[in-house]
Write a protein that holds these residues in place. Structure first.
Motif, PDB file in Angstrom:
ATOM      1  N   TYR A 149       0.900  -1.098  -0.107  1.00 56.17           N
ATOM      2  CA  TYR A 149      -0.102   0.059  -0.069  1.00 56.17           C
ATOM      3  C   TYR A 149       1.140   1.202  -0.007  1.00 56.17           C
ATOM      4  O   TYR A 149       0.920   2.101   0.858  1.00 56.17           O
ATOM      5  CB  TYR A 149      -0.971   0.032   1.156  1.00 56.17           C
ATOM      6  CG  TYR A 149      -1.877  -1.252   1.469  1.00 56.17           C
ATOM      7  CD1 TYR A 149      -3.026  -1.266   0.355  1.00 56.17           C
ATOM      8  CD2 TYR A 149      -1.611  -2.347   2.199  1.00 56.17           C
ATOM      9  CE1 TYR A 149      -3.811  -2.343   0.314  1.00 56.17           C
ATOM     10  CE2 TYR A 149      -2.489  -3.447   2.257  1.00 56.17           C
ATOM     11  CZ  TYR A 149      -3.551  -3.614   1.090  1.00 56.17           C
ATOM     12  OH  TYR A 149      -4.206  -4.611   1.394  1.00 56.17           O
TER      13      TYR A 149
ATOM     14  N   ASP B 140       0.593   4.038  -1.613  1.00 52.03           N
ATOM     15  CA  ASP B 140       0.021   5.215  -1.531  1.00 52.03           C
ATOM     16  C   ASP B 140      -0.841   5.772  -0.415  1.00 52.03           C
ATOM     17  O   ASP B 140      -1.256   6.834  -0.329  1.00 52.03           O
ATOM     18  CB  ASP B 140      -0.903   5.341  -2.824  1.00 52.03           C
ATOM     19  CG  ASP B 140       0.079   5.361  -4.097  1.00 52.03           C
ATOM     20  OD1 ASP B 140       1.016   5.683  -4.353  1.00 52.03           O
ATOM     21  OD2 ASP B 140      -0.621   4.651  -5.177  1.00 52.03           O
ATOM     22  N   ARG B 141      -0.792   4.858   0.540  1.00 47.49           N
ATOM     23  CA  ARG B 141      -1.458   5.204   1.809  1.00 47.49           C
ATOM     24  C   ARG B 141      -0.520   5.748   2.925  1.00 47.49           C
ATOM     25  O   ARG B 141       0.775   5.793   2.590  1.00 47.49           O
ATOM     26  CB  ARG B 141      -1.790   3.925   2.615  1.00 47.49           C
ATOM     27  CG  ARG B 141      -2.983   3.175   1.760  1.00 47.49           C
ATOM     28  CD  ARG B 141      -3.593   1.956   2.525  1.00 47.49           C
ATOM     29  NE  ARG B 141      -4.602   1.277   2.061  1.00 47.49           N
ATOM     30  CZ  ARG B 141      -5.261   0.199   2.481  1.00 47.49           C
ATOM     31  NH1 ARG B 141      -4.771  -0.241   3.293  1.00 47.49           N
ATOM     32  NH2 ARG B 141      -6.109  -0.349   1.680  1.00 47.49           N
ATOM     33  N   TYR B 142      -1.002   6.576   3.646  1.00 45.86           N
ATOM     34  CA  TYR B 142      -0.310   7.277   4.563  1.00 45.86           C
ATOM     35  C   TYR B 142       0.452   6.429   5.845  1.00 45.86           C
ATOM     36  O   TYR B 142      -0.324   5.499   6.116  1.00 45.86           O
ATOM     37  CB  TYR B 142      -0.966   8.429   5.393  1.00 45.86           C
ATOM     38  CG  TYR B 142      -1.100   9.766   4.188  1.00 45.86           C
ATOM     39  CD1 TYR B 142       0.129  10.434   4.077  1.00 45.86           C
ATOM     40  CD2 TYR B 142      -2.237   9.833   3.607  1.00 45.86           C
ATOM     41  CE1 TYR B 142      -0.082  11.608   3.106  1.00 45.86           C
ATOM     42  CE2 TYR B 142      -2.527  10.991   2.801  1.00 45.86           C
ATOM     43  CZ  TYR B 142      -1.346  11.755   2.432  1.00 45.86           C
ATOM     44  OH  TYR B 142      -1.591  12.882   1.713  1.00 45.86           O
TER      45      TYR B 142
ATOM     46  N   LYS C  11       3.923   9.096   3.101  1.00 50.08           N
ATOM     47  CA  LYS C  11       3.340   8.059   2.503  1.00 50.08           C
ATOM     48  C   LYS C  11       4.303   6.800   2.631  1.00 50.08           C
ATOM     49  O   LYS C  11       5.362   6.982   2.971  1.00 50.08           O
ATOM     50  CB  LYS C  11       2.969   8.385   1.209  1.00 50.08           C
ATOM     51  CG  LYS C  11       1.887   9.141   0.841  1.00 50.08           C
ATOM     52  CD  LYS C  11       1.253   9.285  -0.459  1.00 50.08           C
ATOM     53  CE  LYS C  11       0.140  10.243  -0.429  1.00 50.08           C
ATOM     54  NZ  LYS C  11      -0.550   9.931  -1.871  1.00 50.08           N
ATOM     55  N   ARG C  12       3.502   5.481   2.796  1.00 48.22           N
ATOM     56  CA  ARG C  12       4.480   4.202   2.616  1.00 48.22           C
ATOM     57  C   ARG C  12       5.469   4.336   1.797  1.00 48.22           C
ATOM     58  O   ARG C  12       6.570   3.806   2.314  1.00 48.22           O
ATOM     59  CB  ARG C  12       3.282   3.276   2.897  1.00 48.22           C
ATOM     60  CG  ARG C  12       2.432   2.882   4.152  1.00 48.22           C
ATOM     61  CD  ARG C  12       1.530   2.234   4.206  1.00 48.22           C
ATOM     62  NE  ARG C  12       2.108   0.765   3.892  1.00 48.22           N
ATOM     63  CZ  ARG C  12       2.106  -0.071   4.860  1.00 48.22           C
ATOM     64  NH1 ARG C  12       2.135   0.339   6.264  1.00 48.22           N
ATOM     65  NH2 ARG C  12       2.724  -1.245   4.794  1.00 48.22           N
TER      66      ARG C  12
END
Length: 191
Positions: A60, A62-64, A185-186
């Motif tokens: 993931y 694009d996740r924070y 972001k990750r």
């Protein structure tokens, strides 16, 4: 610093993280399906897999990044040992949680500061990640300050000046603005 190549590899993996094609780690059977080989996050994700800092089939990118995820991954990368809990510190985290001794380990190593509570769902800011990295490696500040939006006398400025000597920051954060309050972001974390 005696082990500069290992430090650079570790820090590079810590300061970012994303990609988009299936990725495999040599010797590992784990397949990350949302990280493509050849993207800027691929090597960082490989490093995280190799060091057992991530699990599952998705990264993931694009996740924070939450503080809980950051502490879990960084404790693996930086080989933080669980530490004896200190009274009145992180009282909102259950003592039976896997996170609880890691938080105390990060405090014992001087990476995290003592706090009564820990918001595991709070997003990690760029400034926090850089300050944690500086403390983890006990780096000394220099007079180098590549970003106009960070004061060299602030704790973030000191972290930036100490980390900029390794030429990694401009690779991850090009330009003259760091945007220290921006959430990480990750994918950025693994880069």
């Amino acid at each position: 610093m005696k082990n500069k190549p290992a430090f650079k590899a570790s820090l590079a993996a810590v300061l970012a993280f994303s990609a988009l094609q299936p990725a495999m780690v040599a010797g590992a059977s784990q397949k990350i399906t949302d990280v493509k080989k050849g993207t800027k996050y691929y090597e960082g994700v490989q490093f995280l897999l190799k060091n057992k800092a991530i699990q599952g089939n998705h990264f993931y990118p694009d996740r924070y990044l939450t503080q809980e995820a950051a502490v879990q991954m960084l404790s693996k990368i930086w080989k933080v040992k669980a530490a004896k809990p200190q009274k009145g510190v992180f009282t909102n985290i259950p003592k039976t949680s896997k996170l609880y001794p890691l938080l105390h380990g990060m405090v014992a190593r001087g990476i995290l500061e003592k706090s009564k509570t820990f918001d595991k769902k709070q997003l990690v800011q760029r400034s926090e990640l850089l300050e944690w990295s500086q403390r983890a490696f006990r780096l000394k500040p220099t007079n180098v300050q590549p970003y106009q939006d960070v004061s060299i006398t602030s704790s973030t400025g000191k972290a930036v000046s100490s980390l900029s000597t390794f030429s990694l920051l401009h690779h991850i954060y090009p330009g003259t603005q760091l945007k220290p309050g921006q959430a990480v972001k990750r994918g950025e974390f693994a880069q």
